[in-house]
Design a protein around this motif. Sequence first.
Motif, PDB file in Angstrom:
ATOM      1  N   GLN A 263       4.592  -2.476   0.161  1.00 59.59           N
ATOM      2  CA  GLN A 263       5.137  -3.759   0.592  1.00 59.59           C
ATOM      3  C   GLN A 263       5.511  -3.734   2.073  1.00 59.59           C
ATOM      4  N   GLU A 266       2.338  -3.828   4.193  1.00 55.48           N
ATOM      5  CA  GLU A 266       1.690  -5.135   4.189  1.00 55.48           C
ATOM      6  C   GLU A 266       2.452  -6.137   5.072  1.00 55.48           C
ATOM      7  N   ASN A 267       3.806  -6.127   5.015  1.00 51.11           N
ATOM      8  CA  ASN A 267       4.575  -7.130   5.749  1.00 51.11           C
ATOM      9  C   ASN A 267       5.986  -6.616   6.017  1.00 51.11           C
ATOM     10  N   PHE A 269       7.844  -7.428   8.388  1.00 47.34           N
ATOM     11  CA  PHE A 269       8.649  -8.462   9.034  1.00 47.34           C
ATOM     12  C   PHE A 269       9.534  -9.217   8.025  1.00 47.34           C
ATOM     13  N   ARG A 270       9.144  -9.155   6.769  1.00 50.00           N
ATOM     14  CA  ARG A 270       9.938  -9.837   5.735  1.00 50.00           C
ATOM     15  C   ARG A 270      11.343  -9.242   5.648  1.00 50.00           C
ATOM     16  N   GLU A 272      12.660  -7.198   8.209  1.00 51.67           N
ATOM     17  CA  GLU A 272      13.031  -6.684   9.524  1.00 51.67           C
ATOM     18  C   GLU A 272      14.531  -6.877   9.774  1.00 51.67           C
ATOM     19  N   LYS A 328      10.327  -2.614  13.701  1.00 45.77           N
ATOM     20  CA  LYS A 328       9.039  -3.255  13.994  1.00 45.77           C
ATOM     21  C   LYS A 328       7.904  -2.281  13.733  1.00 45.77           C
ATOM     22  N   ARG A 329       6.716  -2.772  13.868  1.00 40.73           N
ATOM     23  CA  ARG A 329       5.553  -1.877  13.863  1.00 40.73           C
ATOM     24  C   ARG A 329       5.509  -1.140  15.211  1.00 40.73           C
TER      25      ARG A 329
END
Length: 380
Positions: A263, A266-267, A269-270, A272, A328-329
């Motif tokens: 999860q 995949e995202n 930012f959800r 973050e 963050k990434r």
Amino acid sequence: MRTRTLLLHAILLTLASLPSPYAQAGEHGYVSAEDGRCSVWAPSRLKPEEYALRYTGGCKNGRAEGKGKAEWLYRYAEMKVKSRWEGEFRNGVFLNGSDIKGSITPIPGDQYLIPMGKVNGADLLFISTSEQDGPLELCRTKSIRLVLPAGVSAADEDKVKSLMLEAHQRYRKTCPDTGRDLNLGIHTEAVLPQPNHMLPNPIAQAYMGPAATQVERYSNKAADQARQEQARAEHERQREASRQQFHDFSRRNNIQAWVTLQQLDENPFRWEGQTVGVVVRLERMLTRDRALIRSALRDRFAPVQLTGITPNFPGSQNSVLLAATVGKREPLPDSGDKNPTLATLHHLASRTCDKPHCDDWLMWARSDQDIPWGEPFKAR
């Protein structure tokens, strides 16, 4: 023609109503004597169709009792005496010289249930047999049964084995010349023939040879069940303890969601900036305070980066319960622009698990409803 048919039918009905020329078989193997006054238990081959019974002596409730003499007469050899039993009878059963104090319950199949007193408070029963055309033989014993006294549990294996040893010794003293292995069974209720004439199965049993000093080939259903129940209770206790420590860890670290690395990959930012819980395993250290981590759950997915650790972070052989802030990434250190960025977590707290996949912390969770991965989580 009709008159002849009716006459034949009347003759047949009359013949059917006449007494049988053979001695009648009584209840479950008892055979009535020729004079109809008393009955004797007959082994399986002394069938009333082939043998007549002549009996003289004591009788009680229609069955031979006390001193008496029974003669079995073979119908197809001019009523010659096939066998003669003379001596003590009990409940219609010829004792054949055996020293038996209590009552006897004969059972089809040439078996006899014989009370033999008590062993340390437990009722002792011999299940003895006879030849198919002979009288009871006390020491021709198929098995020994013990009925536990009130207050003694069949799951108490020390007590059960002790009783078996005492019963074995009693039997060898009563029947010293018997060299056969002995089956011993334990019951918690009176041993009585069932409607099908079979005896109930023992709850515990063992086999012992003539010279045995300890129980052999032992099994105990009650003890097995008690152990299973104890194991289930212990498992539930451990489940509750794991649930409690999981929620305590979540509460102390203000975990807002438990997520999987899939999860996050995949995202990220959800979540973050949120504090999440993850179950991870070290893949390799990148710097002194940064590492690649993979999922320690049973899934295998792309790694993420973990920052804020030390070189003492648990090695790859350990699963870790981790509380971390989602960042963050970021690219790998010194990776250049060509390598993809990875989701990044910042270490807040962690606990090393004792079992693979952190089953010692997660064993309480049976479904995704217990831990709704990726959804808001409220510690209890």
